[in-house]
Design a protein around this motif. Structure first.
Motif, PDB file in Angstrom:
ATOM      1  N   PRO A   1       2.711   2.345  -3.896  1.00 23.88           N
ATOM      2  CA  PRO A   1       2.123   3.491  -4.855  1.00 23.88           C
ATOM      3  C   PRO A   1       1.811   4.731  -4.407  1.00 23.88           C
ATOM      4  O   PRO A   1       2.110   5.837  -5.003  1.00 23.88           O
ATOM      5  N   ILE A   2       1.786   4.889  -2.870  1.00 24.55           N
ATOM      6  CA  ILE A   2       1.719   6.075  -2.250  1.00 24.55           C
ATOM      7  C   ILE A   2       2.934   6.974  -2.578  1.00 24.55           C
ATOM      8  O   ILE A   2       3.159   8.032  -2.940  1.00 24.55           O
TER       9      ILE A   2
ATOM     10  N   VAL B   1       0.679  -1.412  -0.146  1.00 19.11           N
ATOM     11  CA  VAL B   1      -0.165  -0.111  -0.006  1.00 19.11           C
ATOM     12  C   VAL B   1       0.809   1.183   0.091  1.00 19.11           C
ATOM     13  O   VAL B   1       0.546   2.307  -0.696  1.00 19.11           O
TER      14      VAL B   1
ATOM     15  N   VAL C   1       5.141   6.374  -4.727  1.00 22.32           N
ATOM     16  CA  VAL C   1       5.598   6.540  -5.992  1.00 22.32           C
ATOM     17  C   VAL C   1       4.829   7.931  -6.538  1.00 22.32           C
ATOM     18  O   VAL C   1       5.304   8.796  -7.248  1.00 22.32           O
ATOM     19  N   LEU C   2       3.714   7.953  -6.186  1.00 26.80           N
ATOM     20  CA  LEU C   2       2.853   9.176  -6.660  1.00 26.80           C
ATOM     21  C   LEU C   2       3.276  10.323  -6.218  1.00 26.80           C
ATOM     22  O   LEU C   2       3.199  11.306  -6.741  1.00 26.80           O
TER      23      LEU C   2
END
Lengths: 329, 150, 624
Positions: C390-391, C387, C393-394
Motif C-alpha cells: 500500500p505504501i 505493508v 501504491v500510494l
C-alpha cells in the motif's frame, strides 16, 4: 475496532490542522471584502521553464507582496494552454484561481484547430494585459541570407523552422513567405530552443523565434537576423528593419494576459489588477522584462480584449487572403 | 526476473488464451488502422504503420499460440486484484472533492487489513502513519498542490 | 586555465558550499519520490533563488538536477518505480538484484558508477566543452530518426519474454506515443475528445503503472498461495567482484553518457539504453542481463549521470537548453540577469567555472551521502510485502498527480497498472513498451521532419555523414543476428540438444525445496552466469526457463526447438576461455545467496544452463 479507525485518523489530521486546505470549499464566496483571505492559484498552461512560465513566476512574486497572500504558480501544460483554460473555466469565479493566458491561444490557435477545440478569451474576465513578445527571423550564416530580399533573390525553395503549429512563429513566417512569393517548407519543432538549434546547426535555413531567445546567438554572430516582426526596431539590433519597413504586412506578436473565470466579482478583479500593477512597477520585474526583451502591455481588460479580438480578425483576413492553411503540413 | 517458487504459480490457461491475447493485439491494431484512416495522410500515416505492424504481429502470435507458453489462468485470487483496482478507482473518484487525506487512510487500511491480512493494530498504525508522512512530505515540505483538506 | 582555478575559489566560498549541499540533498529526495521531477522542483524553488548570487543559485539548481539522478535509482531498484525515463533500464537488473537480496550491491554500484560517470563527464566538459558543443548542432532530424530507430531495435533485444512479444509490446508503446495533438497538423489523435490527452500521455503514469503498479497487482494475486517472506538482504555493499565486473561497464557508460548527453532531447534516455545494450552485447553471458547482472545496473546509471552533466554543455556554451530542467535553469539565469549563450564563458567566467567545478564537489557529496543511506534504503526490503504494497501504491498514485497536478494522471496510472498486470499474466514484458513509448515521439517527429527536409526522399538519410553511419549501424544491428542465426541453422550445434539434460537435476532440486527459500533460490539461479542464453534475442529466461513446469513440459519444449538453439549458443560461447571468469562470478553469487541455501554447487551447473525456476518469464518459441 472500527470506531477507532476514523477517530485515529481524525486525531492524526487534527495535529496538522491549521495548515489550510486547498479544496476551495473553505473560502466563503459571500464576502469579497476580505479578499484575499488565502493563497491565490495562478495557472500556467505551459511547461515549467518556458517563457510564459517564467513571466508568470517573475510577476507572481511581486504581485503577491501587494496582495498579502501568496500567489501559487501551478503548471497545467497542454494544448498551448487549452487544458489550463478549460480548468479555469470550471473553477469557482472567486478570484482564487486565475491564469496566465497566452495570446496565441486566443488569436492564432483558432486558425489551426477545428472550431470546437478553439478557446475564446471572451469567455473569461481579463484582469490585465502583461507584455508582448516580438519575433525575429534569423538565418544560419552559411545560407548567406542577410535580408528577406536575399531569400527572394536566391530563387530556391527554403525550409523554415517553426516553434509549433498554431504559434506566432508559424504564422509570421507563413505570411511573410506567402507575401514574398518564396516557396518555403515549414518544419515544426517543439518550442523556441529546438527551432533555434535547427537554424544554428544548418538543419533549416531560417526560423522565427522570440527576440529574447535569439539575442545571444545574434550577438555572437551564430545567427543572422533578417527582419523583426516588431512595431519598432529593437534596441539591440537597430540596423535590422521591421517587417513593415521591409514591405510586408505581418503584424504578429505573442501577448500574455492574466484572466479569471467569467463571473468573478468586479471588486475582486480590480483588487487583482491593483496587485499586478504593483508587480509591474517592481524593479526586479522591470529588469526581467528588459532582459527578456518584452514590451510592456499592461492594459486593462477591455483594451486587451479589443487588441486580441482585433488580432484574430486581422489574422483570419490575412490567412484567407493568402490562402494559408496553418493546420496542413 | 521473477523468482516465485515453482508451486506458487497460478495454473496455466489453455493455448486458447494465447489466441485471445493475439486477438487483443489484432483488435488494437485494427483500432489503430481505423483511427489512422480517419486522420488521413500526414497525421495518420505513422499510426497506420504501427497499426499494420500490430495486426501482423498479432497474426504471428495467433499462429504461434499453440506452441507458445500459455498465459496464466485467472483464479479466485485474481479477485484480490479486482478488489485492489476497485479501491484505487474509488480513491481517484473522491480525491478531488474531499482531499487526499481520508482516501489515503482508507486505501492504506483496506490494503493492509483485507488484501494484506495484516493485524488490526498494524493496519491502523501504518495507514495513519502513511497519511501523516505523506502530508508532511507532499504538503508540508514539497508544497505539492494535491487536493488536501487541512 | 586561471579562470578554471578561480572557479574552484568560487565553489569553496562557504555560501556556495552550503547551497551545493542543499541542492544535492533536495535533488536526491525528489529523485527518490517518483513523479515530481527536477524541472518542476526547480521551478518551485525559483523564487528562493531570486535573493541569491547567480552562481550560487545555479550551483544549487544544478545540484538538484544531478542529485535527482542519484535518487532516481533507488526507487527503480527497490520498488520497480523508475521516476525518470533515463532510469527505466536500471529497473531490469536493479530490481532483479533487489529480489535476490542484493539491493545494496545494486545501489552501491549505481552510486559509484554515477560518481565516476559524473566526474569523468565534468573533466571532459572542462577540457572540451567548446569543441564538442558543435556536435549537438550537427544532430538534426535525420540523425535523431536513425538514433531513435536504433534505440527501438535495442529495446526489443533487451526484453525477456520472446522477441515477437517484445516487438508487440514495443509497437503498442509506439502507438501510445501517438496519442495527443499532432505536432505537425495539430490534428487530435486517439484523444477521444479528452483534453487531458491533448498533449499526449506523460511518461510517469506509463512507467509507474506498467512497472510498479502492475508488479504489485501481480504479486497480490499470489500472496495467498504462499506467504512471501521478506527478501533476505545478505550483503549491503558491492563486493570486490561486483566492482571488478562493473569497472568496464562504468568506463564505457561514462563515454556513452557524455557523448549522447550532449544531444538535446532524449540524450539521457538513449545513453542509458545504449550503455545497457552495449554491455549485454559485449558480455560473454548476455543471458544474465535482466536476471540481475550487476553491469546492467552499472552501465545505465553511469551513463545517465554522465549525460546529466554533459547536458549542461549546450546550455553553457550555446545558450540552448537541452531538456526541460535546463530550460528552467536557463530561466533562473535570465531572472538573475545572466543570459546563457556562446559568450557566457568569456563574459562570466566565474559563473561558468563556478558551476562546472561545483559539480565535482556535488558528486563527492552525493557519494558520501549515498553510502550511509544505502543501509537505510535497503532496509525497506525487510518490510513485509503486505505493508510495503500500500505504501508503494500510494506513492505511485500521489507521485503521478504531482507530474502535471492532474487527477486524470492518477487514473492513467491505474489503467496502466491493470495493463501491466494483464501483460504479465499473458507473458509480455512491459519494458519494451515503456522504452518504445519514450522514444516514440522522438522517432515520429524526427522522421517526419526529415522527410520535410528531404522533400520526401528517404535516401536523404544516407547522404548525411552522421545519419549515414548511424543507419549503417542500424542495419548491422538487424542483419548481424540474422546472419548468425542463418549460419547456425546451417551448422546446427550438437551441444544444443545435450545441454538441457544436465540442467534437469537442478530443477528437481529446486522444486523440492520449501517455497519460502525457493524464492531466494530462484533468484540466485536467475543471476547465475550459466543460465540459458540466447544472446541476440535476449529472451533470457523466456527462451528456456522451463521453470516450474520443466518436468512436465520438457517434451513439449523439446530439444529440437527454441531451447535447442538458445542454450546451444550459450554453451558454445561460454566454454573455454570464459571458464576462469565463471569461477569468479560463481563465487560472488554464492557468497551473496549462500545463506538462502542456493544449490550452487550442483555439479550440473558447470557449463550447462541451469534451468531456472523462473516463473514469469515464459518459454516462447518463435521462428527466426
Amino acid at each position: 475496532m472500527k470506531i477507532t479507525l476514523p477517530a485515529l485518523g481524525l486525531a492524526g489530521l487534527l495535529v496538522l490542522a491549521g495548515c489550510g486546505g486547498n479544496l476551495g470549499s473553505d473560502g466563503d464566496s459571500g464576502s469579497t471584502a476580505a479578499y484575499p483571505e488565502r493563497a491565490v492559484t495562478l495557472l500556467i498552461g505551459q511547461d515549467a521553464g518556458g517563457s510564459t512560465d517564467l513571466i508568470g513566476r517573475a510577476l507572481a512574486d511581486p504581485a503577491s507582496k501587494d496582495l498579502g497572500k501568496p500567489i501559487t504558480v501551478q503548471n497545467r501544460p497542454g494544448a498551448n494552454g487549452a487544458v489550463a483554460a478549460k480548468e479555469l473555466a470550471a473553477a469557482k469565479p472567486d478570484g482564487y484561481t486565475i491564469m496566465v493566458f497566452v495570446g496565441s491561444l486566443a488569436y492564432i490557435t483558432p486558425l489551426a484547430v477545428p472550431a470546437d477545440q478553439a478557446v475564446d478569451v471572451n469567455n473569461y474576465e481579463v484582469v490585465t494585459g502583461i507584455s508582448q513578445d516580438d519575433f525575429v527571423l534569423v538565418a544560419n550564416p552559411r545560407t548567406g541570407f542577410k535580408t528577406v530580399q536575399g531569400i527572394v533573390a536566391a530563387k530556391r525553395p527554403i525550409t523554415f523552422a517553426t516553434t509549433g503549429v498554431g504559434t506566432g512563429s508559424q504564422l509570421t513566417q507563413t505570411l511573410l513567405f506567402a507575401q514574398a512569393g518564396v516557396q518555403a517548407t515549414a518544419v515544426p519543432f517543439n518550442g523556441g530552443a529546438p527551432a533555434l538549434t535547427a537554424v544554428l546547426g544548418g538543419q533549416v535555413d531560417v526560423a522565427a523565434v522570440q527576440l529574447g531567445e535569439a539575442k545571444e546567438q545574434i550577438e555572437a554572430g551564430k545567427a543572422v537576423p533578417l527582419v523583426t516582426f516588431a512595431t519598432q526596431r529593437p534596441s539591440y539590433m537597430p540596423d535590422i528593419p521591421t517587417a513593415t519597413e521591409a514591405g510586408f504586412n505581418v503584424p504578429v506578436q505573442q501577448s500574455r494576459a492574466v484572466v479569471a473565470p467569467k463571473g468573478t466579482p468586479k471588486e475582486v478583479v480590480d483588487r487583482l489588477r491593483t496587485a499586478f500593477q504593483k508587480g509591474f512597477a517592481d524593479q526586479a520585474y522591470k529588469d526581467f522584462n528588459a532582459k527578456r526583451l518584452l514590451t510592456a502591455n499592461e492594459v486593462d481588460g477591455a483594451a486587451l480584449l479589443q487588441q486580441w479580438n482585433g488580432s484574430l480578425q486581422t489574422y483570419r483576413g490575412l490567412v484567407a487572403q493568402h490562402k494559408i492553411d496553418l493546420s496542413a503540413k | 526476473m521473477t523468482t516465485e517458487p515453482a508451486d506458487d504459480r497460478p495454473p496455466a490457461a489453455g493455448p486458447s488464451a494465447n489466441l485471445i491475447a493475439a486477438g487483443v493485439v489484432i483488435a488494437l491494431g485494427a483500432v489503430a488502422v481505423t483511427g489512422a484512416a480517419g486522420l488521413g495522410s500526414g497525421p495518420g500515416t505513422w499510426p497506420m504503420v504501427i497499426g499494420v505492424a500490430l495486426v501482423i504481429l498479432g497474426l504471428i502470435l495467433a499462429v504461434q499460440s499453440r506452441r507458445a507458453e500459455p498465459p496464466e489462468r485467472f483464479t479466485r485470487s485474481s479477485l484480490l486484484v479486482v478488489a485492489a483496482v476497485a479501491s484505487m478507482i474509488a480513491y481517484v473518484a473522491v480525491i478531488a472533492t474531499i482531499g487526499f487525506e481520508i482516501p489515503t487512510l482508507l486505501l492504506a487500511f483496506v490494503w493492509l487489513r483485507f488484501l494484506g491480512r495484516e493485524s488490526w493494530r498494524t493496519s491502523i498504525a501504518v495507514s495513519a502513519g502513511i497519511v501523516v508522512v505523506f502530508y508532511a512530505l507532499f504538503v508540508g515540505a514539497l508544497d505539492v498542490t494535491i487536493p488536501h483538506l487541512f | 586555465m586561471s579562470s578554471v582555478i578561480d572557479g574552484f575559489a568560487v565553489v569553496l566560498e562557504p555560501t556556495n558550499l552550503l547551497y551545493c549541499l542543499v541542492g544535492v540533498v533536495i535533488g536526491m529526495l525528489i529523485g527518490v519520490l517518483p513523479g515530481l521531477g527536477p524541472a518542476a522542483t526547480i521551478a518551485i524553488l525559483l523564487p528562493v533563488t531570486f535573493g541569491l548570487e547567480p552562481v550560487t543559485a545555479v550551483i544549487m539548481l544544478a545540484g538538484i538536477f544531478y542529485g535527482a539522478q542519484y535518487g532516481g535509482t533507488i526507487t527503480s531498484v527497490l520498488l520497480r518505480l523508475p521516476g525518470e525515463a533515463s532510469s527505466v533500464v536500471t529497473v531490469f537488473d536493479g530490481h532483479a538484484l533487489a529480489r535476490q537480496g542484493r539491493a545494496g550491491a545494486a545501489l552501491g554500484i549505481a552510486a559509484i558508477g554515477s560518481f565516476v560517470g559524473g566526474t569523468l563527464s565534468i573533466i571532459a566538459l572542462t577540457l572540451v566543452a567548446p569543441v564538442v558543443a558543435g556536435f549537438a548542432l550537427d544532430f538534426g532530424p535525420p540523425e535523431y530518426t536513425v538514433l531513435a530507430l536504433l534505440g527501438i531495435m535495442l529495446v526489443s533485444t533487451i526484453s525477456s519474454g520472446g522477441r515477437i512479444r517484445a516487438l508487440t509490446a514495443a509497437a503498442i508503446g509506439l502507438l501510445l506515443a501517438t496519442v495527443g495533438r499532432d505536432d505537425f497538423t495539430s490534428a487530435e489523435r486517439f484523444t477521444f475528445g479528452n483534453l487531458s490527452l491533448a498533449d499526449g500521455i506523460d511518461f510517469v503514469p506509463i512507467a509507474m503503472g506498467l512497472f510498479g503498479l502492475g508488479e504489485i497487482l501481480y504479486n497480490l494475486e499470489e500472496r495467498h498461495r504462499a506467504v512471501q517472506a521478506p527478501t533476505k538482504v545478505t550483503n549491503v555493499w558491492p563486493s570486490r567482484a561486483d566492482l571488478r565486473q562493473s569497472s568496464g561497464a562504468i568506463g564505457r557508460g561514462s563515454v556513452i553518457g557524455f557523448v549522447l548527453g550532449i544531444l538535446p532531447g532524449g540524450g539521457a534516455v538513449l545513453s542509458s539504453l545504449a550503455a545497457y545494450a552495449l554491455e549485454k552485447r559485449r558480455s560473454k553471458h548476455p543471458e544474465r542481463f535482466g536476471q540481475g547482472a550487476i553491469e546492467g545496473v552499472a552501465a545505465p546509471e553511469t551513463a545517465n549521470n554522465a549525460a546529466a552533466t554533459s547536458s549542461f554543455i549546450p546550455l553553457l556554451s550555446l545558450g540552448i537548453p537541452a531538456n526541460a530542467t535546463m530550460a528552467v535553469i536557463f530561466g533562473a539565469l535570465l531572472i538573475q540577469g545572466v543570459t546563457p549563450g556562446p559568450q557566457l564563458v568569456t563574459e562570466h567566467p566565474e559563473l561558468f567555472w563556478g558551476v562546472v567545478n561545483s559539480m565535482y564537489l556535488g558528486n563527492v557529496l552525493l557519494l558520501i551521502m549515498s553510502i550511509p543511506l544505502l543501509g537505510v534504503f535497503v532496509r525497506i526490503l525487510r518490510v513485509r510485502a503486505a505493508v510495503l504494497a500500500p505504501i508503494t501504491v500510494l506513492i505511485t498514485l500521489v507521485g503521478a498527480y504531482t507530474v502535471n497536478n492532474s487527477v486524470f494522471d492518477i487514473g492513467l496510472v491505474i489503467g496502466f497498472g491493470v495493463l501491466g498486470y494483464l501483460m504479465k499474466k499473458a507473458g509480455f514484458d512491459p519494458g519494451p513498451m515503456v522504452l518504445a513509448f519514450v522514444l516514440g515521439s522522438l522517432l515520429e517527429t524526427s522522421l517526419r521532419r526529415s522527410l520535410l527536409l528531404f522533400d520526401g526522399d528517404l535516401t536523404g538519410f544516407l547522404s548525411r555523414p552522421i545519419s549515414g553511419v548511424l543507419a549503417a549501424a542500424f542495419l548491422a544491428v538487424i542483419l548481424l543476428p540474422l546472419a548468425r542465426t542463418l549460419l547456425r541453422r546451417r551448422h546446427p550445434d550438437p551441444a544444443g540438444s545435450a545441454v538441457t539434460e544436465p540442467g534437469d537435476p537442478a530443477v528437481t532440486a529446486v522444486a523440492s525445496r520449501p517455497s519460502a527459500s525457493a524464492e531466494i533460490v530462484g533468484s540466485g539461479a536467475a543471476a547465475d552466469p550459466f543460465g540459458p542464453a540466447s544472446p541476440e534475442a535476449g529472451d533470457t529466461g523466456a527462451a528456456v526457463a522451463p521453470g516450474p513446469s520443466a518436468a512436465t513440459s520438457g517434451e513439449r519444449q523439446g530439444p529440437g526447438t527454441a531451447s535447442a538453439e538458445s542454450p546451444g549458443t550459450a554453451s558454445a560461447e561460454s566454454s573455454g576461455e570464459a571458464a576462469g571468469e565463471h569461477a569468479v562470478r560463481d563465487k560472488t553469487a554464492t557468497t551473496s545467496t549462500e545463506a538462502a541455501g542456493r544449490p550452487h554447487d550442483e555439479p550440473g551447473q558447470s557449463g550447462a544452463p541451469v534451468t531456472q525456476p523462473v516463473h514469469r518469464d515464459r518459454h516462447t518459441e518463435e521462428p527466426e
